[in-house]
Write a protein that holds these residues in place. Structure first.
Motif, mmCIF file in Angstrom:
data_model
loop_
_atom_site.group_PDB
_atom_site.id
_atom_site.type_symbol
_atom_site.label_atom_id
_atom_site.label_comp_id
_atom_site.label_asym_id
_atom_site.label_seq_id
_atom_site.Cartn_x
_atom_site.Cartn_y
_atom_site.Cartn_z
ATOM 1 N N LEU A 182 0.852 -1.188 0.000
ATOM 2 C CA LEU A 182 0.000 0.000 0.000
ATOM 3 C C LEU A 182 0.888 1.239 0.000
ATOM 4 C CD1 LEU A 182 -3.082 0.607 0.053
ATOM 5 C CD2 LEU A 182 -2.785 1.185 2.460
ATOM 6 N N GLY A 183 1.509 1.462 -1.160
ATOM 7 C CA GLY A 183 2.358 2.631 -1.342
ATOM 8 C C GLY A 183 1.790 3.513 -2.446
ATOM 9 N N GLY A 184 2.676 4.203 -3.164
ATOM 10 C CA GLY A 184 2.234 5.095 -4.228
ATOM 11 C C GLY A 184 1.440 4.386 -5.301
ATOM 12 N N LEU A 185 1.904 3.221 -5.726
ATOM 13 C CA LEU A 185 1.168 2.427 -6.703
ATOM 14 C C LEU A 185 -0.007 1.699 -6.053
ATOM 15 C CD1 LEU A 185 4.080 0.794 -8.749
ATOM 16 C CD2 LEU A 185 2.552 2.597 -9.522
ATOM 17 N N GLY A 186 0.242 1.060 -4.927
ATOM 18 C CA GLY A 186 -0.766 0.226 -4.301
ATOM 19 C C GLY A 186 -2.020 0.982 -3.911
ATOM 20 N N HIS A 187 -1.867 2.202 -3.390
ATOM 21 C CA HIS A 187 -3.055 2.933 -2.959
ATOM 22 C C HIS A 187 -3.918 3.336 -4.142
ATOM 23 C CE1 HIS A 187 -1.561 6.948 -4.084
ATOM 24 N NE2 HIS A 187 -2.691 7.465 -3.632
ATOM 25 N N GLY A 189 -4.005 1.347 -6.952
ATOM 26 C CA GLY A 189 -4.572 0.073 -7.376
ATOM 27 C C GLY A 189 -5.809 -0.289 -6.584
ATOM 28 N N VAL A 190 -5.779 -0.046 -5.273
ATOM 29 C CA VAL A 190 -6.942 -0.344 -4.425
ATOM 30 C C VAL A 190 -8.140 0.500 -4.859
ATOM 31 C CG1 VAL A 190 -7.884 -0.172 -2.092
ATOM 32 C CG2 VAL A 190 -5.588 -1.095 -2.441
ATOM 33 N N GLN A 191 -7.927 1.803 -4.989
ATOM 34 C CA GLN A 191 -9.047 2.684 -5.345
ATOM 35 C C GLN A 191 -9.651 2.324 -6.705
ATOM 36 O OE1 GLN A 191 -8.659 7.064 -4.175
ATOM 37 N NE2 GLN A 191 -6.509 6.417 -4.284
ATOM 38 N N LEU A 192 -8.803 2.055 -7.672
ATOM 39 C CA LEU A 192 -9.296 1.761 -9.017
ATOM 40 C C LEU A 192 -10.012 0.422 -9.064
ATOM 41 C CD1 LEU A 192 -6.211 3.040 -11.043
ATOM 42 C CD2 LEU A 192 -8.488 4.087 -10.985
ATOM 43 N N LYS A 208 0.184 -1.788 9.833
ATOM 44 C CA LYS A 208 0.265 -0.388 10.255
ATOM 45 C C LYS A 208 -0.540 0.549 9.351
ATOM 46 C CE LYS A 208 4.664 0.700 7.925
ATOM 47 N NZ LYS A 208 6.070 1.157 8.147
ATOM 48 N N LYS A 209 -0.822 0.133 8.122
ATOM 49 C CA LYS A 209 -1.630 0.973 7.233
ATOM 50 C C LYS A 209 -3.043 0.399 7.034
ATOM 51 C CE LYS A 209 2.396 2.498 4.531
ATOM 52 N NZ LYS A 209 2.998 2.526 3.157
ATOM 53 N N GLY A 213 -6.006 1.408 4.284
ATOM 54 C CA GLY A 213 -6.434 0.491 3.238
ATOM 55 C C GLY A 213 -7.933 0.272 3.245
ATOM 56 N N LEU A 214 -8.519 0.114 4.426
ATOM 57 C CA LEU A 214 -9.961 -0.076 4.521
ATOM 58 C C LEU A 214 -10.702 1.202 4.136
ATOM 59 C CD1 LEU A 214 -10.128 -2.174 7.814
ATOM 60 C CD2 LEU A 214 -10.152 -2.999 5.444
ATOM 61 N N ALA A 215 -10.135 2.350 4.482
ATOM 62 C CA ALA A 215 -10.755 3.624 4.116
ATOM 63 C C ALA A 215 -10.753 3.831 2.601
ATOM 64 C CB ALA A 215 -10.029 4.777 4.802
ATOM 65 N N LEU A 216 -9.765 3.263 1.916
ATOM 66 C CA LEU A 216 -9.698 3.364 0.457
ATOM 67 C C LEU A 216 -10.667 2.406 -0.238
ATOM 68 C CD1 LEU A 216 -5.818 3.626 0.032
ATOM 69 C CD2 LEU A 216 -7.487 5.446 -0.383
ATOM 70 N N GLY A 217 -11.285 1.513 0.521
ATOM 71 C CA GLY A 217 -12.293 0.631 -0.051
ATOM 72 C C GLY A 217 -11.998 -0.846 0.027
ATOM 73 N N ALA A 218 -10.798 -1.214 0.501
ATOM 74 C CA ALA A 218 -10.486 -2.636 0.640
ATOM 75 C C ALA A 218 -11.421 -3.261 1.679
ATOM 76 C CB ALA A 218 -9.034 -2.830 1.060
#
Length: 345
Positions: A182-187, A189-192, A208-209, A213-218
């Motif tokens: 869950l970094g620059g790319l991963g965050h 990827g989750v949203q899309l 720790k994140k 991650g759940l707030a982004l929709g995971a």
């Protein structure tokens, strides 16, 4: 030629410093862009530090560029002065090969990168850590009004890099997708993936994140340092999007795929993967890689993000903070993309 301000690498080990560079005059098919924001991609750091091959110095990096059109050439039809535009990883291609005519310019043998590439005039291309850039109109993307320029800048690399495999492998309603890291790319990827209708799990070294991650929709967030993760999720996913640039125990990750599932790598680890053949053969699974995307795909992604209210999660910095920001990127200490305010260059 015009002289513009920039921040450049002068060697593989020296910190970036303020300088000036030359930009070509605006040709008939060119536009001049006043850069408002430039995202920091880990690729910038790898390149400037000659970690992916010897770089020419001085070098200005940056291929997540957002700004407004300041001048147009006499033959330009796609953009007008004042338009909100972006430039990603490419600034030109041959325009005639099969890849170009298919809208996948990233595969053109003569594609020209936004920085560290040989331009048609023989000069080395210089990127977005600068105040202005001149590009051919075909490689400037329209940034919809629904996205602010600062959060749009990282979409030109991080966004399209994750969008392309999600579209290629048909992610949609009912898909089960895992995003590794869950970094620059991963965050992105989750949203899309969530916006496309997928059920998304984040696989990260620790929890720790997890809240992010759940707030982004995971719908799930698992620590890969916990071996029970691999037992619990065995045979779960249609697609695993690996966004990290580190060596992974690929066999363990392949075990998480359903039969005929695919693990797609968009990160760029230096060390090669070791892949036991039967980890693929047993479930007819695939291990794949994915590049950025062509101009049509990038525009599609931008329009989709505007429609769905998606943007990068960013920390805006001034140009004199760029060296500190680079160290934080290397240490994975950013949530989730640094963006340079070009007015400070």
């Amino acid at each position: 030629m015009r002289t513009v301000k920039a921040w450049a690498a002068t060697s593989a080990t020296a910190p970036l410093s303020a300088t000036t560079i030359e930009r070509r005059d605006v040709g008939d098919n060119d536009i001049l862009i006043d850069i408002a924001f430039a995202g920091i991609c880990h690729s910038d750091i790898h390149t400037a530090r000659s970690e992916w091959g010897e770089a020419p110095y001085p070098l200005v990096v940056g291929h997540e560029i957002a700004g407004t059109v300041a001048e147009v050439g006499s033959a330009v039809t796609k953009h007008q002065v004042g338009d909100r535009v972006g430039v990603g990883c490419l600034v030109n291609s041959c325009g005639e090969c099969d890849a170009c005519t298919a809208g996948t310019e990233q595969f053109c043998p003569d594609a020209i990168g936004t920085y560290n590439a040989t331009d048609r005039d023989g000069s080395i291309t210089q990127g977005g850590y600068s105040t202005q850039i001149v590009v051919t109109e075909d490689f400037a993307l329209k940034i919809p009004d629904g996205i602010d320029l600062d959060v749009a800048a990282p979409l030109l690399c991080a966004g399209i890099t994750t969008w392309t495999p999600l579209r290629r492998w048909g992610v949609g309603e009912g898909s089960k997708v895992a995003v590794v890291g869950l970094g620059g790319l991963g965050h992105m990827g989750v949203q899309l993936a969530v916006a496309l209708g997928a059920e998304v799990t984040v696989l990260s070294q620790s929890l720790k994140k997890q809240e992010d991650g759940l707030a982004l929709g995971a719908t799930d967030y698992r620590a890969t340092s916990d071996d029970s993760t691999f037992g619990d999720l065995r045979g779960t996913f249609d697609l695993i999007l690996n966004t990290v640039s580190a060596e992974l125990p690929i066999r363990k990750y392949l075990s998480l795929l359903r039969p005929e599932g695919t693990l797609v790598n968009v990160g760029g680890p230096v060390e090669p993967f070791s892949v036991p053949a039967f980890s693929l053969i047993g479930g007819s699974k695939a291990l794949a890689g994915s590049n950025i995307g062509g101009i049509p795909g990038t525009q599609e992604m931008l329009d989709f993000c505007a429609d769905k209210g998606i943007g990068a999660k960013i920390e805006v910095i001034s140009a004199d903070q760029v060296n500190e920001a680079w160290e934080r990127v290397v240490a994975s200490d950013v949530r989730y993309r640094f963006v340079i305010d070009a007015s400070t260059i």
